[in-house]
Design a protein around this motif. Sequence first.
Motif, PDB file in Angstrom:
ATOM      1  N   LEU A  81       0.833  -1.206   0.000  1.00  0.00           N
ATOM      2  CA  LEU A  81       0.000   0.000   0.000  1.00  0.00           C
ATOM      3  C   LEU A  81       0.867   1.255   0.000  1.00  0.00           C
ATOM      4  CD1 LEU A  81      -2.824  -1.061   2.497  1.00  0.00           C
ATOM      5  CD2 LEU A  81      -3.093  -0.561   0.058  1.00  0.00           C
ATOM      6  N   ASN A  82       1.989   1.199   0.715  1.00  0.00           N
ATOM      7  CA  ASN A  82       2.919   2.334   0.704  1.00  0.00           C
ATOM      8  C   ASN A  82       3.488   2.563  -0.689  1.00  0.00           C
ATOM      9  OD1 ASN A  82       3.896   3.748   3.398  1.00  0.00           O
ATOM     10  ND2 ASN A  82       3.272   1.673   3.931  1.00  0.00           N
TER      11      ASN A  82
ATOM     12  N   ASP B 210       1.386   9.125  -6.082  1.00  0.00           N
ATOM     13  CA  ASP B 210       1.803  10.485  -5.747  1.00  0.00           C
ATOM     14  C   ASP B 210       2.870  10.996  -6.711  1.00  0.00           C
ATOM     15  OD1 ASP B 210       1.313  12.604  -3.776  1.00  0.00           O
ATOM     16  OD2 ASP B 210       3.439  12.375  -3.305  1.00  0.00           O
TER      17      ASP B 210
ATOM     18  N   ILE C  68      -4.467  12.376  -3.099  1.00  0.00           N
ATOM     19  CA  ILE C  68      -4.628  11.211  -2.231  1.00  0.00           C
ATOM     20  C   ILE C  68      -4.030  11.423  -0.844  1.00  0.00           C
ATOM     21  CG2 ILE C  68      -4.669   9.586  -4.156  1.00  0.00           C
ATOM     22  CD1 ILE C  68      -1.747   8.950  -3.536  1.00  0.00           C
ATOM     23  N   SER C  69      -3.321  12.528  -0.651  1.00  0.00           N
ATOM     24  CA  SER C  69      -2.654  12.759   0.636  1.00  0.00           C
ATOM     25  C   SER C  69      -3.589  12.687   1.837  1.00  0.00           C
ATOM     26  CB  SER C  69      -1.933  14.114   0.615  1.00  0.00           C
ATOM     27  OG  SER C  69      -0.934  14.132  -0.368  1.00  0.00           O
TER      28      SER C  69
ATOM     29  N   VAL D  25      -4.036   3.907   5.551  1.00  0.00           N
ATOM     30  CA  VAL D  25      -3.041   2.830   5.469  1.00  0.00           C
ATOM     31  C   VAL D  25      -2.500   2.521   6.861  1.00  0.00           C
ATOM     32  CG1 VAL D  25      -0.834   2.117   4.466  1.00  0.00           C
ATOM     33  CG2 VAL D  25      -2.441   3.484   3.113  1.00  0.00           C
TER      34      VAL D  25
ATOM     35  N   TYR E  10      -5.942  10.843   2.447  1.00  0.00           N
ATOM     36  CA  TYR E  10      -6.448   9.504   2.715  1.00  0.00           C
ATOM     37  C   TYR E  10      -5.363   8.509   3.106  1.00  0.00           C
ATOM     38  CZ  TYR E  10     -10.058  11.811  -0.007  1.00  0.00           C
ATOM     39  OH  TYR E  10     -10.968  12.719  -0.477  1.00  0.00           O
ATOM     40  N   TYR E  11      -4.119   8.975   3.110  1.00  0.00           N
ATOM     41  CA  TYR E  11      -3.041   8.041   3.432  1.00  0.00           C
ATOM     42  C   TYR E  11      -3.158   7.507   4.856  1.00  0.00           C
ATOM     43  CZ  TYR E  11       1.440   5.934   4.180  1.00  0.00           C
ATOM     44  OH  TYR E  11       2.416   5.033   4.493  1.00  0.00           O
TER      45      TYR E  11
ATOM     46  N   TYR F  85       0.783   3.978  -2.912  1.00  0.00           N
ATOM     47  CA  TYR F  85       0.540   5.392  -2.606  1.00  0.00           C
ATOM     48  C   TYR F  85       1.625   6.279  -3.212  1.00  0.00           C
ATOM     49  CZ  TYR F  85       0.486   9.739   0.034  1.00  0.00           C
ATOM     50  OH  TYR F  85       0.482  11.064   0.376  1.00  0.00           O
ATOM     51  N   GLU F  86       2.878   5.915  -2.994  1.00  0.00           N
ATOM     52  CA  GLU F  86       3.977   6.739  -3.503  1.00  0.00           C
ATOM     53  C   GLU F  86       3.999   6.755  -5.026  1.00  0.00           C
ATOM     54  OE1 GLU F  86       5.659   8.737  -1.846  1.00  0.00           O
ATOM     55  OE2 GLU F  86       5.335   8.072   0.215  1.00  0.00           O
TER      56      GLU F  86
END
Length: 279
Positions: free
Chosen positions: A185-186, A193, A205-206, A212, A208-209, A189-190
């Motif tokens: 998930l990390n 981003d 998306i920041s 995680v 909603y992080y 996300y990255e």
Amino acid sequence: MCEFETPLFIIYSYSSVIILSLIIAFSILLKNPKHSLNRSAFYFISILALWTMGDLVQWLTRNVQISEFFLRLSNLVDFFFLFFLYFAYALIGKDLNWKKKLIFALPIFITVFLVVGNYGMGNVEPLYCDYDSGWVIYYSLFIDLVYSVWASAILIKEYLRPLAFYKTKLQIKVLVFTIISFILLNIAYETVDIFRVMDKLNIEISPYYVLVNLFFLVLMIFNIIEYDLFEFSSVPRRWFAFSVLSVIFLGMFFLSLTPLFYFILLIFYIMIIWMFWGR
């Protein structure tokens, strides 16, 4: 000075995760402060809390220098995965000496050097405090993935051992799923981003992080309650833990920012209901 508004959702959700992390971390440590298993768990969950605090500061501050400082510090989250590796060794009954711990930590010494020297750290845009993580994020994600796979391999090896305790096997199943899903998930996300910063994706998306991190905590709580991880003599009853999580999710739901996030929260909450009551 940056110009932006901090949604109430951010303050509520991040604060909830920070408080929940600290409660879990100190509960585990105080259960048995001398046991390496408890200490390692305390460290990586505390790092999760500090990581979330740093993100919250970036959401609250209007000062570019402060935002850049905490952006740099966020790269030290690599320690989370290192201590999870130590935790995996402790779970299978292998206490590492300081020499081995330092050797295992060598890749993170590079991260510390980069953070202190401000190499590859990216920068913060002065108008809205939007950020670019810099190339160091690729190195961090790589070593985080290595630590996660390494810890999982150790746990799976113990799981496959014929004489392993049944309860330990149940704990390992959840832990492997927890750490692998967390690192994936990390990475996801990255990746999103990075494309956002490159203006190839018009998505924010920041906010909603934090889900995680909450996802990781939920799985740890489940392992503690359902499979007696850390062997608490008296843990909160299942309904109590479920009620606390329900309050957190209820607040996040009412403060949610988009219809898509309503849907994500709903799916997440249904998963929690199934974990606690549907199995």
